[in-house]
Design an enzyme around this catalytic site. Structure first.
Site, PDB file in Angstrom:
ATOM      1  N   GLU A 205      -6.001   2.217  -0.047  1.00 20.43           N
ATOM      2  CA  GLU A 205      -5.586   3.405  -0.786  1.00 20.43           C
ATOM      3  C   GLU A 205      -6.756   4.295  -1.183  1.00 20.43           C
ATOM      4  O   GLU A 205      -6.617   5.183  -2.022  1.00 20.43           O
ATOM      5  CB  GLU A 205      -4.758   2.994  -2.001  1.00 20.43           C
ATOM      6  CG  GLU A 205      -3.478   2.275  -1.580  1.00 20.43           C
ATOM      7  CD  GLU A 205      -2.565   1.929  -2.733  1.00 20.43           C
ATOM      8  OE1 GLU A 205      -2.977   2.125  -3.899  1.00 20.43           O
ATOM      9  OE2 GLU A 205      -1.440   1.471  -2.480  1.00 20.43           O
ATOM     10  N   LYS A 345       9.506   4.603  -5.069  1.00 20.74           N
ATOM     11  CA  LYS A 345       9.002   4.632  -3.698  1.00 20.74           C
ATOM     12  C   LYS A 345      10.174   4.924  -2.767  1.00 20.74           C
ATOM     13  O   LYS A 345      11.127   4.142  -2.700  1.00 20.74           O
ATOM     14  CB  LYS A 345       8.359   3.295  -3.334  1.00 20.74           C
ATOM     15  CG  LYS A 345       7.100   2.976  -4.133  1.00 20.74           C
ATOM     16  CD  LYS A 345       6.591   1.576  -3.822  1.00 20.74           C
ATOM     17  CE  LYS A 345       5.275   1.290  -4.510  1.00 20.74           C
ATOM     18  NZ  LYS A 345       4.833  -0.120  -4.305  1.00 20.74           N
TER      19      LYS A 345
END
Length: 434
Positions: A205, A345
């Site tokens: 990330e 999400k």
């Protein structure tokens, strides 16, 4: 009226070099849009099913040709000739045609790609920005970012079991200022790590992934970077963590143990749920932490209740794996008093319609919402538009490096510039620790 002329799926690569789904949709007015689907590394047990081929001779089993075939076959047959503006009805048609609880027939990755492409086509046909098309005239809130600048857990090959150590620029007055603060702190941290002899490679990330001795060392380094960059910890910039506790929970012993340290033959801690809660409480007392995600395992509902009782009036208790963006599990959490925030999400539930339904349920019950990326991302920036459309006030989309992460920040900057004086930057976390 505008109608769908064609829907095509293709296999592309995500930010980890694994196959994922891209959908191209064309209308009868020659409007052409694309949407791509992210993928997670640490996933909840109850997430919608990401359909993979399982052929070990093709991308080691991770191919998505079955999902692509479903898009180009039965899904296209359902959608061609339908109106592009019928987002909810078409999403429901796909869910019904799939016929499973977890979208396992068509694959959630197939259905989601189509759902997102539908929204893009509708917005472009209506000549509206995507956030305005989805959210209407009241979509104007720019989210406070959770910036993951030290990676651990399943996102990095180091000894940290906690997955994300994040900064939140709550004291900034605009999104542009928040992004600048984050970038300056990120680069300052790089210098600190390099000077201390740590590797400055980044994880999935975009955050640094040094081998550190403890969670406390990670937090101390971030505090030092905040101060050295010229900002005030606990006032201008606060800390957040994603423990991803399901990844280091032993279901047999019901213990939380530092799995990665154990694997590296290092001294490791082992805690009961009560000890894990006490440990997190101590961290919150010693550091300016105002948000903790997945502090306990996804199946430990009783532990989550105790955690919320202990810390839920002081900080944001975020459920990711325990809620999986599913209204059914969120409703259970609301009834049991579990958490006070939800991580959203889009690929956990598999359609835009259900994502927005979950957000509405959370907001109606005073749960904060954080729109989130996945560790396996693409250049698609649609979550930036969704965060503004739903006025969530918070977004988690990685560090200040890697184009797959920066694409979301750049889209938010563009939205803020477009909104001009109507743009509002305001953190939706109701807990102020300073």
């Amino acid at each position: 009226m505008s109608y769908i002329r064609s829907v095509k799926g293709r296999e592309i690569l995500d930010s980890r070099g694994n196959p994922t789904v891209e959908v191209e949709l064309i209308t009868d007015q020659n409007v052409m849009v694309k949407a791509s689907v992210p993928s997670g590394a640490s996933t909840g047990e109850n997430e919608a099913l990401e359909l993979r081929d399982g052929d070990l001779n093709y991308y080691f089993g991770k191919g998505v040709l079955k999902a692509i075939a479903n898009i180009n076959g039965p899904i296209a047959q359902i959608l061609v000739g339908e109106q592009v503006y019928d987002q909810e009805r078409l999403d429901r048609m796909l869910i019904e045609a799939d016929g499973t609880d977890n979208k396992g027939h068509f694959g959630a990755n197939a259905i989601l790609g189509v759902s997102l492409a539908l929204a893009r086509a509708g917005a472009l046909t209506a000549n509206l920005p995507l956030y305005r098309y989805i959210g209407g005239v009241h979509a104007h809130l720019l989210p406070c970012p959770m910036m993951n600048i030290i990676n651990g857990g399943a996102h990095a090959d180091n000894s940290l079991d906690f997955q994300e150590f994040m900064i939140r620029p709550v004291g900034a007055s605009t999104l542009r200022e928040a992004v600048r603060w984050g970038a300056e702190i990120f680069h300052t941290l790089k210098g600190i790590l390099k000077k201390a002899g740590h590797v400055t490679a980044v994880g999935d990330e975009g955050g640094f992934a040094p081998n550190l001795s403890s969670n406390e060392e990670a937090l101390e380094l971030i505090l030092l970077a905040i101060e050295k960059a010229g900002y005030q910890p606990g006032k201008q910039v606060v800390l957040a963590m994603d423990c991803a506790a399901s990844e280091f929970y032993d279901k047999t012993t019901k213990q939380y143990f530092e799995k990665k340290k154990k694997q590296k033959n290092q001294v490791f801690a082992e805690r009961t749920a009560e000890e894990q809660i006490a440990y997190l409480e101590t961290l919150c007392q010693n550091y300016p932490i105002d948000s903790i995600e997945d502090a306990l395992a996804e199946g430990d509902w009783c532990g989550w209740q105790r955690l919320t009782e202990r810390l839920g009036r002081k900080i944001q208790i975020v459920g990711d794996d325990i809620f999986v963006t599913n209204p059914k599990f969120l409703e259970k959490g609301i009834e049991l008093g579990v958490g006070n925030a939800i991580l959203v999400k889009i690929n956990q539930i598999g359609t835009l319609t259900e994502t927005l339904q979950t957000i509405r349920l959370a907001q109606t019950n005073n749960y904060a919402c954080i729109i989130s990326h996945r560790s396996g991302e693409t250049e698609d920036s649609i979550i930036a538009d969704i965060s503004v459309a739903a006025n969530t006030g918070q977004i988690k989309t990685g560090s200040l490096s890697r184009s797959d992460r920066i694409a979301k920040y750049n889209r938010l900057l563009a939205i803020e510039a477009e909104l001009e004086s109507t743009a509002l930057y305001q953190d939706s976390n109701r807990f102020q620790i300073f």
